[in-house]
Write an enzyme that holds these catalytic residues in place. Structure first.
Site, PDB file in Angstrom:
ATOM      1  N   ASP A  81      37.606  42.999  36.271  1.00 46.97           N
ATOM      2  CA  ASP A  81      38.499  42.434  35.265  1.00 46.97           C
ATOM      3  C   ASP A  81      38.410  40.912  35.321  1.00 46.97           C
ATOM      4  O   ASP A  81      37.975  40.326  36.326  1.00 46.97           O
ATOM      5  CB  ASP A  81      39.951  42.834  35.533  1.00 46.97           C
ATOM      6  CG  ASP A  81      40.179  44.336  35.424  1.00 46.97           C
ATOM      7  OD1 ASP A  81      39.260  45.039  34.956  1.00 46.97           O
ATOM      8  OD2 ASP A  81      41.268  44.790  35.814  1.00 46.97           O
ATOM      9  N   ASP A  87      40.919  37.985  35.564  1.00 50.96           N
ATOM     10  CA  ASP A  87      42.321  37.707  35.871  1.00 50.96           C
ATOM     11  C   ASP A  87      42.658  36.281  35.435  1.00 50.96           C
ATOM     12  O   ASP A  87      42.038  35.318  35.908  1.00 50.96           O
ATOM     13  CB  ASP A  87      42.579  37.868  37.374  1.00 50.96           C
ATOM     14  CG  ASP A  87      42.312  39.283  37.851  1.00 50.96           C
ATOM     15  OD1 ASP A  87      42.878  40.210  37.248  1.00 50.96           O
ATOM     16  OD2 ASP A  87      41.550  39.447  38.817  1.00 50.96           O
TER      17      ASP A  87
END
Length: 206
Positions: A133, A135
């Protein structure tokens, strides 16, 4: 030095760390002064900073604390963008492509990058993978119009990877997607999570 959650810190000496419990085997092998640690959220006495130490794999994480006096360097999420974006093109991950897109847009928000992306950019060590991901942290000291959050969410959803966007308030942080979905969020504070509809004016003293 004003130190906040998600800042990356460098420690002056190995024995500066205070860790409760037994040390995991993976940690015994590493020199803590070489790589940064990350600031966590935890209420501690004024001279102490709660930190997290990462190992090689995602499961290797260790909570600790260190005194302010033993910190030699600090990098904020915003400074990762400012000072280390030249490292983005060294690896071809979707999260880094998405990060470059955001930098090119030049958003009006005060924002920075955290998590494995920040760690990799700063250390030049490969800790990400294709499923990582992105962040992100967005500073929001005062409440904004709800449409501002909806527009930000729509922008992030158009990027080529999964985004974990946290909105940072003076009291703590909450997930952008929760606020956009139902306006009721879990605010992460140094004293634990609090459910609230107004992250800028929580009803309980923290």
């Amino acid at each position: 030095m004003n130190i906040n959650a998600h800042d990356l810190l460098w420690i002056s000496r190995d024995d500066a760390l205070v860790i409760d419990g037994d040390l995991p085997e993976w940690f015994i092998q590493q020199d803590i002064t070489l790589d940064p640690v990350v600031v966590r959220r935890e209420a501690l006495p004024v001279d102490w900073i709660p930190i997290g130490i990462r190992g090689i794999t995602r499961s290797q994480r260790l909570a600790a604390k260190v005194r302010y006096a033993d910190i030699t360097k600090r990098i904020t999420p915003e400074e990762v963008i400012r000072d280390y974006q030249h490292n983005i093109k060294r690896s071809s991950f979707a999260a880094l492509d998405a990060l470059q897109c955001l930098i090119d847009i030049n958003m009006a928000w005060q924002w920075g990058v955290t998590g494995s992306t920040a760690y990799q950019l700063v250390t030049d060590r490969i800790v990400m993978n294709e499923q990582s991901d992105l962040d992100l942290l967005f500073r929001c000291p005062c409440a904004k119009n709800r449409d501002s959050f909806i527009q930000l969410s729509e922008l992030l959803s158009s990027l080529p990877c999964k985004i974990d966007a946290q909105i940072e308030t003076p009291q703590g942080a909450f997930a952008l997607k929760e606020y956009v979905r139902d306006n009721n969020v879990m605010l992460k504070t140094p004293y634990g999570p609090i459910m609230t509809k107004n992250p800028w004016a929580i009803s309980r003293k923290i």
